[in-house]
Design a protein around this motif. Sequence first.
Motif, PDB file in Angstrom:
ATOM      1  N   PRO A 195      -8.461  -7.669 -19.631  1.00  8.01           N
ATOM      2  CA  PRO A 195      -8.065  -6.987 -20.859  1.00  8.01           C
ATOM      3  C   PRO A 195      -6.770  -6.251 -20.622  1.00  8.01           C
ATOM      4  O   PRO A 195      -6.692  -5.368 -19.781  1.00  8.01           O
ATOM      5  CB  PRO A 195      -9.228  -6.014 -21.104  1.00  8.01           C
ATOM      6  N   VAL A 196      -5.707  -6.650 -21.304  1.00  9.81           N
ATOM      7  CA  VAL A 196      -4.415  -5.988 -21.165  1.00  9.81           C
ATOM      8  C   VAL A 196      -3.856  -5.709 -22.545  1.00  9.81           C
ATOM      9  O   VAL A 196      -4.197  -6.376 -23.518  1.00  9.81           O
ATOM     10  CB  VAL A 196      -3.410  -6.875 -20.381  1.00  9.81           C
ATOM     11  N   PRO A 197      -2.990  -4.706 -22.672  1.00 13.79           N
ATOM     12  CA  PRO A 197      -2.406  -4.432 -23.972  1.00 13.79           C
ATOM     13  C   PRO A 197      -1.650  -5.637 -24.492  1.00 13.79           C
ATOM     14  O   PRO A 197      -0.952  -6.317 -23.756  1.00 13.79           O
ATOM     15  CB  PRO A 197      -1.462  -3.262 -23.680  1.00 13.79           C
ATOM     16  N   GLY A 198      -1.766  -5.896 -25.743  1.00 13.68           N
ATOM     17  CA  GLY A 198      -1.051  -7.003 -26.356  1.00 13.68           C
ATOM     18  C   GLY A 198      -0.899  -6.767 -27.837  1.00 13.68           C
ATOM     19  O   GLY A 198      -1.605  -5.963 -28.433  1.00 13.68           O
ATOM     20  N   PRO A 199       0.059  -7.418 -28.462  1.00 12.46           N
ATOM     21  CA  PRO A 199       0.267  -7.226 -29.901  1.00 12.46           C
ATOM     22  C   PRO A 199      -0.919  -7.723 -30.689  1.00 12.46           C
ATOM     23  O   PRO A 199      -1.567  -8.682 -30.330  1.00 12.46           O
ATOM     24  CB  PRO A 199       1.525  -8.067 -30.175  1.00 12.46           C
ATOM     25  N   ARG A 200      -1.225  -7.062 -31.779  1.00 11.62           N
ATOM     26  CA  ARG A 200      -2.312  -7.490 -32.648  1.00 11.62           C
ATOM     27  C   ARG A 200      -1.876  -7.312 -34.081  1.00 11.62           C
ATOM     28  O   ARG A 200      -1.382  -6.250 -34.449  1.00 11.62           O
ATOM     29  CB  ARG A 200      -3.574  -6.668 -32.373  1.00 11.62           C
ATOM     30  N   SER A 201      -2.063  -8.314 -34.876  1.00 16.60           N
ATOM     31  CA  SER A 201      -1.694  -8.240 -36.283  1.00 16.60           C
ATOM     32  C   SER A 201      -2.595  -7.246 -36.993  1.00 16.60           C
ATOM     33  O   SER A 201      -3.803  -7.224 -36.813  1.00 16.60           O
ATOM     34  CB  SER A 201      -1.846  -9.625 -36.937  1.00 16.60           C
ATOM     35  N   ALA A 202      -1.984  -6.405 -37.842  1.00 19.15           N
ATOM     36  CA  ALA A 202      -2.764  -5.406 -38.569  1.00 19.15           C
ATOM     37  C   ALA A 202      -3.724  -6.055 -39.542  1.00 19.15           C
ATOM     38  O   ALA A 202      -4.727  -5.474 -39.937  1.00 19.15           O
ATOM     39  CB  ALA A 202      -1.815  -4.459 -39.318  1.00 19.15           C
ATOM     40  N   GLY A 219     -14.024  -7.523 -30.798  1.00 19.41           N
ATOM     41  CA  GLY A 219     -14.822  -6.682 -29.917  1.00 19.41           C
ATOM     42  C   GLY A 219     -14.103  -6.341 -28.641  1.00 19.41           C
ATOM     43  O   GLY A 219     -14.395  -5.354 -28.005  1.00 19.41           O
ATOM     44  N   HIS A 220     -13.144  -7.178 -28.267  1.00 22.24           N
ATOM     45  CA  HIS A 220     -12.351  -6.877 -27.081  1.00 22.24           C
ATOM     46  C   HIS A 220     -10.984  -7.501 -27.250  1.00 22.24           C
ATOM     47  O   HIS A 220     -10.798  -8.419 -28.030  1.00 22.24           O
ATOM     48  CB  HIS A 220     -13.029  -7.401 -25.808  1.00 22.24           C
ATOM     49  N   PRO A 221      -9.964  -7.009 -26.535  1.00 20.99           N
ATOM     50  CA  PRO A 221      -8.595  -7.462 -26.760  1.00 20.99           C
ATOM     51  C   PRO A 221      -8.406  -8.903 -26.372  1.00 20.99           C
ATOM     52  O   PRO A 221      -8.990  -9.401 -25.423  1.00 20.99           O
ATOM     53  CB  PRO A 221      -7.764  -6.528 -25.866  1.00 20.99           C
ATOM     54  N   GLU A 263      -4.641   3.249 -23.986  1.00 24.61           N
ATOM     55  CA  GLU A 263      -3.651   3.710 -24.964  1.00 24.61           C
ATOM     56  C   GLU A 263      -3.507   2.705 -26.098  1.00 24.61           C
ATOM     57  O   GLU A 263      -3.440   3.076 -27.279  1.00 24.61           O
ATOM     58  CB  GLU A 263      -2.295   3.916 -24.276  1.00 24.61           C
ATOM     59  N   HIS A 264      -3.457   1.431 -25.739  1.00 25.33           N
ATOM     60  CA  HIS A 264      -3.300   0.373 -26.738  1.00 25.33           C
ATOM     61  C   HIS A 264      -4.493   0.340 -27.685  1.00 25.33           C
ATOM     62  O   HIS A 264      -4.329   0.317 -28.913  1.00 25.33           O
ATOM     63  CB  HIS A 264      -3.148  -0.971 -26.030  1.00 25.33           C
ATOM     64  N   GLU A 265      -5.697   0.357 -27.141  1.00 25.51           N
ATOM     65  CA  GLU A 265      -6.884   0.253 -27.973  1.00 25.51           C
ATOM     66  C   GLU A 265      -7.119   1.504 -28.821  1.00 25.51           C
ATOM     67  O   GLU A 265      -7.605   1.413 -29.946  1.00 25.51           O
ATOM     68  CB  GLU A 265      -8.108  -0.035 -27.098  1.00 25.51           C
ATOM     69  N   ALA A 273     -13.385   2.179 -33.175  1.00 29.39           N
ATOM     70  CA  ALA A 273     -13.323   0.818 -32.660  1.00 29.39           C
ATOM     71  C   ALA A 273     -13.203   0.812 -31.139  1.00 29.39           C
ATOM     72  O   ALA A 273     -13.780  -0.038 -30.456  1.00 29.39           O
ATOM     73  CB  ALA A 273     -12.159   0.074 -33.285  1.00 29.39           C
ATOM     74  N   TYR A 274     -12.469   1.790 -30.605  1.00 30.23           N
ATOM     75  CA  TYR A 274     -12.284   1.890 -29.155  1.00 30.23           C
ATOM     76  C   TYR A 274     -13.619   2.136 -28.457  1.00 30.23           C
ATOM     77  O   TYR A 274     -14.007   1.417 -27.532  1.00 30.23           O
ATOM     78  CB  TYR A 274     -11.301   3.014 -28.863  1.00 30.23           C
TER      79      TYR A 274
END
Length: 207
Positions: free
Chosen positions: A32-39, A45-47, A126-128, A135-136
């Motif tokens: 699990p690493v930070p990555g862009p996510r469309s709003a 449930g997980h990145p 931080e990302h989540e 949700a985090y």
Amino acid sequence: MPLTPEEPQIHESAKGPRATPAAGRTAPTPRPVPGPRSAASPRPGHPGPGPARPAPSAQRPSPAAVRKSTPPGKGNRPGPQIQLVASTPQGAVEAADEAVDLLLDSGRAPGDVLVLTTGGQHPWAEHELSFGESAYWAQSDAREDVFYAAADGIGRVGARPVVVVAVNGGSDEAAAGALPAALAKASALLVVCGDPARIDKALGARA
């Protein structure tokens, strides 16, 4: 006391180029690493896949080898094993990430692992958290992936077989409280990455 066969020794050379977590591995372990996510996309449930973790700074010293592994139980009472990985506060998060890589390579399920930081938040956390605390924390309850949290929020996290702590800052008092709390959350293994003297002092406070 030697570790049980299923638990890897978390270690890394103090000098020279760092070896990959598992030599000969043909594909990277999903992390699990930070990555862009469309709003507009539904909250998973997980990145999902994101950019690879940046390479460490050339000025950042590599953690030294594991100094010891000891069972914390008193008498015949079973307890989690403890592994200490020496690093600077600046390198503690990187050392913790590499410990997680080794654990997953050894067969540990991602949901078995909790990562705590005593200073700044892990980039994944931080990302989540940018998507909201509800949700985090739901991801912690789901236990489907490695979960990253600040040590001062450990009361909201359930117990897991393996807890990895990056002593990447914070006061001595905070570390003295966080490490015994992390030990209580770990049922099989506690890995602590940071300054050895500070770690020994904090863990000794629980005796």
